[in-house]
Design a protein around this motif. Structure first.
Motif, mmCIF file in Angstrom:
data_model
loop_
_atom_site.group_PDB
_atom_site.id
_atom_site.type_symbol
_atom_site.label_atom_id
_atom_site.label_comp_id
_atom_site.label_asym_id
_atom_site.label_seq_id
_atom_site.Cartn_x
_atom_site.Cartn_y
_atom_site.Cartn_z
ATOM 1 N N CYS B 119 0.815 -1.174 -0.023
ATOM 2 C CA CYS B 119 -0.168 0.064 -0.081
ATOM 3 C C CYS B 119 0.910 1.303 0.084
ATOM 4 N N GLY B 120 0.262 2.120 -0.358
ATOM 5 C CA GLY B 120 0.942 3.656 -0.265
ATOM 6 C C GLY B 120 1.754 3.933 -1.384
ATOM 7 N N ALA B 121 2.193 5.411 -1.373
ATOM 8 C CA ALA B 121 3.018 5.940 -2.425
ATOM 9 C C ALA B 121 4.334 6.155 -2.051
ATOM 10 N N GLY B 122 5.222 6.548 -2.991
ATOM 11 C CA GLY B 122 6.671 6.988 -2.438
ATOM 12 C C GLY B 122 7.750 6.017 -3.276
ATOM 13 N N VAL B 123 7.111 5.268 -4.135
ATOM 14 C CA VAL B 123 8.381 4.423 -4.893
ATOM 15 C C VAL B 123 8.411 4.690 -6.393
ATOM 16 N N HIS B 124 7.550 5.914 -7.016
ATOM 17 C CA HIS B 124 7.490 6.319 -8.260
ATOM 18 C C HIS B 124 6.774 5.091 -9.106
ATOM 19 N N ALA B 125 5.585 4.518 -8.780
ATOM 20 C CA ALA B 125 5.212 3.405 -9.285
ATOM 21 C C ALA B 125 4.106 4.129 -10.284
ATOM 22 N N PRO B 126 3.513 2.917 -11.274
ATOM 23 C CA PRO B 126 2.713 3.579 -12.184
ATOM 24 C C PRO B 126 1.219 3.762 -11.478
ATOM 25 N N GLU B 127 0.285 4.389 -12.378
ATOM 26 C CA GLU B 127 -1.263 4.726 -11.410
ATOM 27 C C GLU B 127 -1.558 3.098 -10.889
ATOM 28 N N HIS B 128 -2.399 3.655 -10.109
ATOM 29 C CA HIS B 128 -3.228 2.412 -9.331
ATOM 30 C C HIS B 128 -2.184 1.784 -8.728
ATOM 31 N N PHE B 170 -3.597 -7.374 5.755
ATOM 32 C CA PHE B 170 -2.301 -6.830 6.023
ATOM 33 C C PHE B 170 -1.690 -5.912 4.967
ATOM 34 N N LEU B 171 -1.567 -4.782 5.151
ATOM 35 C CA LEU B 171 -1.115 -3.770 4.304
ATOM 36 C C LEU B 171 0.175 -3.417 4.662
ATOM 37 N N GLU B 172 0.899 -3.327 3.489
ATOM 38 C CA GLU B 172 2.560 -3.144 3.810
ATOM 39 C C GLU B 172 2.827 -2.258 2.771
ATOM 40 N N PRO B 173 3.454 -1.209 3.624
ATOM 41 C CA PRO B 173 3.868 0.209 2.889
ATOM 42 C C PRO B 173 5.142 -0.027 2.081
ATOM 43 N N THR B 174 4.776 0.274 0.805
ATOM 44 C CA THR B 174 5.519 -0.131 -0.346
ATOM 45 C C THR B 174 6.953 0.712 -0.117
ATOM 46 N N ARG B 175 6.996 1.879 0.554
ATOM 47 C CA ARG B 175 8.007 2.624 0.493
ATOM 48 C C ARG B 175 8.880 2.156 1.711
#
Lengths: 360, 326
Positions: B119-128, B170-175
């Motif tokens: 979950c979450g932003a911060g790794v310059h991933a694609p949309e969605h 279980f939500l794992e923060p991507t960054r």
């Protein structure tokens, strides 16, 4: 350019009894002796009597919304009677015929439709799923159960019953697709009663048959006359045998007709004419098997009267038992939410219970 | 004891759980030979074989729905959804089935499954691929919602989630997957699923949050300490069931609270904590409750991503506003 035929498919429709109950040819072995079909006939009557009782209870304010299976009894009876006790049924909300055959009691069914979760805590087939009210979302559960059986190397199968409307949903296809890819011991039976509430079959899909949706998943798909309990039983039994033998998944489309409203909350006259319904009373499953049994000398007017009286008596007693059951304590809302109630919910539970701490 | 990143700790917890209990299965898209797109399931197929680790077709509803069927049969499926943006297709199964199977059968059937997703932003991933959708799950009764924010907590919380008798998201923060390494003892010790975790005790102001913002809260606390202000830092860790007591106790001491999360403000789970503070915590408060969250916007694509994520400066500003009162 070059083109070649890379795949060919066909969809067959099977029927043993014509709509007046006359055999169209030799019957399958299990039906060779007409007397052996009497339990199936009694189950059809029992289901129809249950449905009538449940509708009557709803009409008199003693049951919640209820989905009758009028006219489709042979689908559930034929399929459930083809299952072994340790197979697993994953039913939808119109599958009381199958549930009753499997050992769920009329009292339990009335309890559920009367608004009490204990109705799904049935004493009978403990591994069977409760009915699914959402359409098609239980097909993945059936695939998951089938995977569990396969992982344990058990020669058991799963029967999942859905309606024609469910074949429009993604869950149906996702589950059928995986079951096909993994050769899971699963039989998906479509009760095609021609109506998804008010939308007729032809308006739901351009597919000529629903059985052919199996082809996209790479599993066998076929049609049966769903008002002929002999055909339903035989076809489901063969599919279950294949599943148990490790030969994978099947889709069976049972052609029948919903003679009732969608549920007691529905008025089908808003979207279909009485003439159409009247037409489909000819060939309905109870009369069809009765005509066959009478023709074979396996059933008499006397038998009929006794069977109807027995069923009515059973449903009367079930009704009394259902109506006599006290509601669950308020705390039941909390007590089955988790294996252990989280601390954070204790105060809500106490507050909800208010003055009835005695039920704790 | 070895140094591990969060994703390595997740992997170690999965392997530990599979080793100690043969009912534990792993399924999802590319979780087998590929080891998951983030490598969380790396090596599990080789170690435990194809009867325990399943590469599914691309079918999120079926992944969640089949987990319900497996769980009802006594297995403990751990399903991976590749990215949070794809987990919404599984919500029907979680809400209508997994979370209520025990209730609707009065315990005859239950659903001990875990649905993991980054979950979450911060790794310059694609949309969605950058959503923080925890609030979509926290309003589903019967479901536990857990968000780890460090390798050790990832290990202990995931083990607890897998061992739990009921469904857990279980939500794992991507960054945070590879942000830091820390020593993780792979000894099978789990963490409780009904406790906030206090990371720092200060007494002047409470910083409370979960997931990707937790390192930001800790950095803010360091900066505040340099200014002479000591912060309590609380990682909520398990959003549902919420350990409100720990938060209320902290605010009873500090009188000030900054709630931090990456998800949008409105209807975010921080609002639930704010409501608890406005209720039983009201008379502890010396200052208005502050919320530092993602904006009420769609998560932007990567070029604007850093302007979306709540970071140290916004947390500091909120803490300072809070400290000006009383």
């Amino acid at each position: 350019m070059s083109t070649s035929r890379v795949a060919e498919f066909d969809v067959v429709l099977t029927r043993y009894l014509d709509i007046d109950g006359a055999p169209l040819g030799p019957l399958p072995a299990f039906a060779a002796d007409a007397a052996d079909l009497v339990p199936l006939y009694r189950a059809l009557i029992r289901t129809r009597t249950f449905d009538a009782k449940a509708v009557a209870l709803q009409r008199t304010g003693r049951l919640g919304t209820f989905a009758s299976s009028l006219g489709q009894e042979a689908v559930g009876v034929g399929a459930a009677s083809a299952m072994a006790a340790d197979d697993v049924l994953v039913p939808s909300f119109r599958d009381q015929a199958a549930q009753l055959w499997r050992g769920v009691t009329p009292v339990e069914l009335l309890l559920y439709w009367g608004g009490d979760e204990r109705g799904s805590d049935f004493a009978g087939p403990r591994g069977d799923f409760p009915i699914s009210v959402p359409v098609a979302s239980h097909v993945p559960h059936a695939a998951g159960v089938a995977l569990a059986l396969k992982l344990r190397n058990e020669a058991r199968a799963v029967l999942c019953i859905i309606g024609d409307g469910a074949t429009s949903k993604g869950d149906f296809y996702e589950a059928l697709n995986i079951a096909g890819a993994w050769q899971l011991p699963l039989v998906v039976l479509v009760n095609n009663n021609q109506w998804a509430i008010s939308v007729r079959r032809e308006a739901q899909s351009a597919a000529q048959t629903l059985a052919q949706k199996a082809i996209a998943a790479g599993v066998p798909g076929e049609q049966v006359d769903g008002n002929d309990v002999i055909t339903v039983h035989d076809t489901v039994a063969n599919a279950i045998a294949r599943a148990r033998a490790g030969e994978g998944t099947s889709l069976i489309e049972a052609l029948t007709y919903r003679l009732s409203d969608h549920t007691t909350a529905d008025d089908a006259r808003r979207y279909r004419g009485d003439a159409e319904v009247s037409l489909h009373w000819h060939g309905e499953p109870v009369a069809r098997l009765r005509q066959y049994l009478v023709g074979q000398g396996a059933w008499s007017r006397d038998d009929e009267e006794h069977a109807l009286a027995d069923a009515a008596d059973e449903m009367e007693r079930a009704t009394e038992a259902y109506l006599a059951m006290a509601p669950q304590p308020v705390s039941a809302m909390f007590d089955h939410l988790f294996a252990t109630l989280p601390v954070s919910l204790r105060s809500e539970r106490d507050e909800a219970m208010g003055g009835e701490a005695g039920h704790a | 004891m070895r140094d591990a990143t969060l994703v390595e700790a997740i992997n170690a917890a999965l392997a530990r759980a599979m080793q100690e209990d043969e009912r534990v299965l792993v399924l999802g898209e590319d979780v087998g030979k590929d080891g998951g797109v983030f490598r969380a399931t790396d090596g599990l197929l080789a170690r435990f074989g194809p009867a325990r680790v399943f590469d599914t077709p691309v079918a999120e509803a079926a992944i969640a729905g089949m987990s319900v069927g497996l769980a009802a049969q006594g297995f403990c499926p751990v399903a991976e959804i590749q990215f949070m943006g794809f987990a919404y297709a599984a919500i029907d199964q979680l809400l209508n089935h997994a979370a209520r199977l025990r209730t609707r059968t009065r315990g005859r059937l239950s659903c001990p499954m875990v649905l993991r997703t980054p979950c979450g932003a911060g790794v310059h991933a694609p949309e969605h691929h950058s959503e923080s959708g925890e609030a979509c799950f926290t309003n589903i009764p019967g479901l536990r919602v857990v968000v780890p924010s460090s390798p050790r907590r990832g290990y202990g919380l995931l083990l607890a989630a897998i061992r739990d008798s009921d469904p857990v998201v279980f939500l794992e923060p991507t960054r945070l997957y590879r942000a830091v390494r820390e020593p993780v003892a792979d000894d099978g010790t789990s963490l409780p699923l009904d406790r906030c975790i206090t990371l720092r005790e200060g007494g002047d102001v409470t910083l409370v949050g979960w997931g990707g913002v937790v390192p930001e809260m800790l950095a803010a606390a360091e900066r505040l300490a340099a200014e002479g202000t000591q912060a309590d830092v609380i990682d909520v860790a398990t959003l549902v069931p919420l350990d409100a007591e720990t938060i209320l106790a902290s605010v009873a001491g500090t009188g000030r609270c900054v709630i931090c999360h990456e998800a949008p403000l409105t209807g975010g789970f921080g609002a639930e904590i704010a409501a608890r503070l406005a209720g039983p915590g009201l008379f502890s408060l010396l200052a208005p409750v502050e919320r530092v969250t993602g904006w009420d916007t769609i998560v932007p694509l990567s070029r604007l991503e850093r302007h979306y994520l709540p970071g140290v400066e916004r947390i500091l500003a909120a803490a300072r506003r809070s400290l000006r009162h009383g």
